[in-house]
Design an enzyme around this catalytic site. Structure first.
Site, mmCIF file in Angstrom:
data_model
loop_
_atom_site.group_PDB
_atom_site.id
_atom_site.type_symbol
_atom_site.label_atom_id
_atom_site.label_comp_id
_atom_site.label_asym_id
_atom_site.label_seq_id
_atom_site.Cartn_x
_atom_site.Cartn_y
_atom_site.Cartn_z
ATOM 1 N N ARG A 186 22.281 -15.527 3.489
ATOM 2 C CA ARG A 186 21.944 -14.117 3.388
ATOM 3 C C ARG A 186 22.859 -13.367 2.403
ATOM 4 O O ARG A 186 22.409 -12.545 1.617
ATOM 5 C CB ARG A 186 22.068 -13.498 4.785
ATOM 6 C CG ARG A 186 21.132 -12.406 5.064
ATOM 7 C CD ARG A 186 21.224 -12.011 6.520
ATOM 8 N NE ARG A 186 20.263 -12.720 7.357
ATOM 9 C CZ ARG A 186 18.946 -12.493 7.352
ATOM 10 N NH1 ARG A 186 18.434 -11.590 6.557
ATOM 11 N NH2 ARG A 186 18.150 -13.169 8.142
ATOM 12 N N LEU A 241 19.603 -2.303 12.298
ATOM 13 C CA LEU A 241 18.162 -2.345 12.011
ATOM 14 C C LEU A 241 17.396 -1.151 12.583
ATOM 15 O O LEU A 241 17.488 -0.873 13.786
ATOM 16 C CB LEU A 241 17.581 -3.648 12.581
ATOM 17 C CG LEU A 241 16.115 -3.916 12.256
ATOM 18 C CD1 LEU A 241 15.927 -4.241 10.789
ATOM 19 C CD2 LEU A 241 15.555 -5.023 13.138
ATOM 20 N N SER A 255 0.825 -1.220 0.000
ATOM 21 C CA SER A 255 0.000 0.000 0.000
ATOM 22 C C SER A 255 0.858 1.269 0.000
ATOM 23 O O SER A 255 0.461 2.284 -0.577
ATOM 24 C CB SER A 255 -0.993 0.001 1.164
ATOM 25 O OG SER A 255 -0.334 0.163 2.396
ATOM 26 N N ASN A 256 2.020 1.231 0.622
ATOM 27 C CA ASN A 256 2.920 2.399 0.560
ATOM 28 C C ASN A 256 3.457 2.590 -0.859
ATOM 29 O O ASN A 256 3.543 3.714 -1.353
ATOM 30 C CB ASN A 256 4.065 2.250 1.559
ATOM 31 C CG ASN A 256 3.652 2.686 2.953
ATOM 32 O OD1 ASN A 256 3.473 3.872 3.203
ATOM 33 N ND2 ASN A 256 3.455 1.726 3.854
ATOM 34 N N HIS A 259 9.169 2.951 8.736
ATOM 35 C CA HIS A 259 8.978 2.063 9.883
ATOM 36 C C HIS A 259 7.751 2.543 10.659
ATOM 37 O O HIS A 259 7.610 3.750 10.913
ATOM 38 C CB HIS A 259 10.224 2.092 10.775
ATOM 39 C CG HIS A 259 10.097 1.183 11.954
ATOM 40 N ND1 HIS A 259 10.257 -0.180 11.847
ATOM 41 C CD2 HIS A 259 9.783 1.435 13.248
ATOM 42 C CE1 HIS A 259 10.055 -0.733 13.040
ATOM 43 N NE2 HIS A 259 9.765 0.225 13.905
HETATM 44 C C1 GRF Z 1 3.960 -0.606 6.756
HETATM 45 O O1 GRF Z 1 3.305 -0.473 7.981
HETATM 46 C C2 GRF Z 1 5.380 -0.143 6.857
HETATM 47 O O2 GRF Z 1 5.559 0.881 7.789
HETATM 48 C C3 GRF Z 1 6.100 -1.371 7.327
HETATM 49 O O3 GRF Z 1 5.451 -2.439 6.704
HETATM 50 C C4 GRF Z 1 4.124 -2.064 6.354
HETATM 51 C C5 GRF Z 1 4.013 -2.276 4.886
HETATM 52 O O4 GRF Z 1 2.712 -2.085 4.412
HETATM 53 N N1 GRF Z 1 7.510 -1.277 7.025
HETATM 54 P P1 GRF Z 1 2.448 -2.017 2.850
HETATM 55 O O5 GRF Z 1 3.006 -3.296 2.239
HETATM 56 O O6 GRF Z 1 3.129 -0.795 2.324
HETATM 57 O O7 GRF Z 1 0.951 -1.961 2.696
#
Ligand code: GRF
Length: 216
Positions: A65, A144, A13-14, A109
């Site tokens: 990794r 991290l 979603s971001n 984050h």
């Molecule tokens: C978000 O809450 C972001 O802060 C965290 O993981 C989540 C990702 O959500 N790092 P999306 O995949 O962007 O919907």
């Protein structure tokens, strides 16, 4: 024209908020690719529907990794990224990988860092009884969730909040905050210098990088 590469692992979603803002506002940038560590990431379909190149670098195919991160880096660098955007990318990256992208890799984050690094941030915020919570966009460093902070969004924690309600309140702000920071970065207004975030001189309103949710 700057190249942005976005890394996702899930719903994206971001990523979607960034795609939408880029199209609506005509940034000096394009999204060169969206890359996931898993084919199951729902965000891959969203990116494809928006006409963006997608790629999966599946983690199961690599023994450790270091070799995974080397393969990921190779895949990313084919798109000549000016900026690497972590958007719900659920892997801890090696120091070698992070150093390669120093100053051009950012993450969002879901907490007000340095509080609540790691997972389950909303649940832990409720448990701790904090009154303010939110999200942080920061440059990524090998440690991290500890890189230099670029911008933060703040929301209230309400007395009867559930984890889901608080997560939704924070996510709404993430979708405002992250596109704004990505835009400012591709415009050349934010950079990392000697381990600190430097803003362009033309930006002297701190509000640009501090967003607040609804406190009414
Ligand atoms: C978000 O809450 C972001 O802060 C965290 O993981 C989540 C990702 O959500 N790092 P999306 O995949 O962007 O919907």
């Amino acid at each position: 024209m700057k190249n942005i590469v976005i890394l996702i692992s899930g719903r994206g979603s971001n990523m979607e908020a960034i795609i939408r803002a880029l199209h609506a506002e005509a940034w000096p940038a394009r999204i060169a690719a969206v890359i996931s560590n898993t084919a199951k990431a729902a965000g891959l379909a969203t990116a494809k529907d928006a006409g963006i190149v997608t790629q999966v670098v599946a983690q199961g195919e690599y023994g450790d990794r270091l070799s995974y991160d080397a393969a990921l880096l190779e895949a990313i660098d084919r798109y000549s990224p000016d900026l690497l955007v972590l958007a719900g990318f659920m892997r801890i990256l090696t120091a070698e990988f992070v150093r390669h992208y120093e100053g051009r890799i950012i993450n969002i984050h879901p907490s007000l860092l340095p509080s609540f690094t790691g997972l389950n941030t909303h649940e832990r915020a409720i448990e701790a009884g904090v009154r303010l919570h939110g999200a942080t966009v920061h440059f990524v460093t090998p440690e991290l969730d500890a890189g230099p902070i670029i911008a933060q969004a703040v929301v209230p924690v309400l007395p009867d909040d559930t984890e889901a309600a608080l997560a939704a309140r924070v996510l709404e702000q993430e979708h405002r905050l992250y596109p704004r920071v990505v835009r400012r970065f591709v415009e050349g207004k934010i950079r990392l210098q000697d381990g600190r975030v430097v803003f362009d001189d033309t930006i002297n309103t701190p509000g640009e990088y501090v967003l607040t949710g609804d406190f009414s």
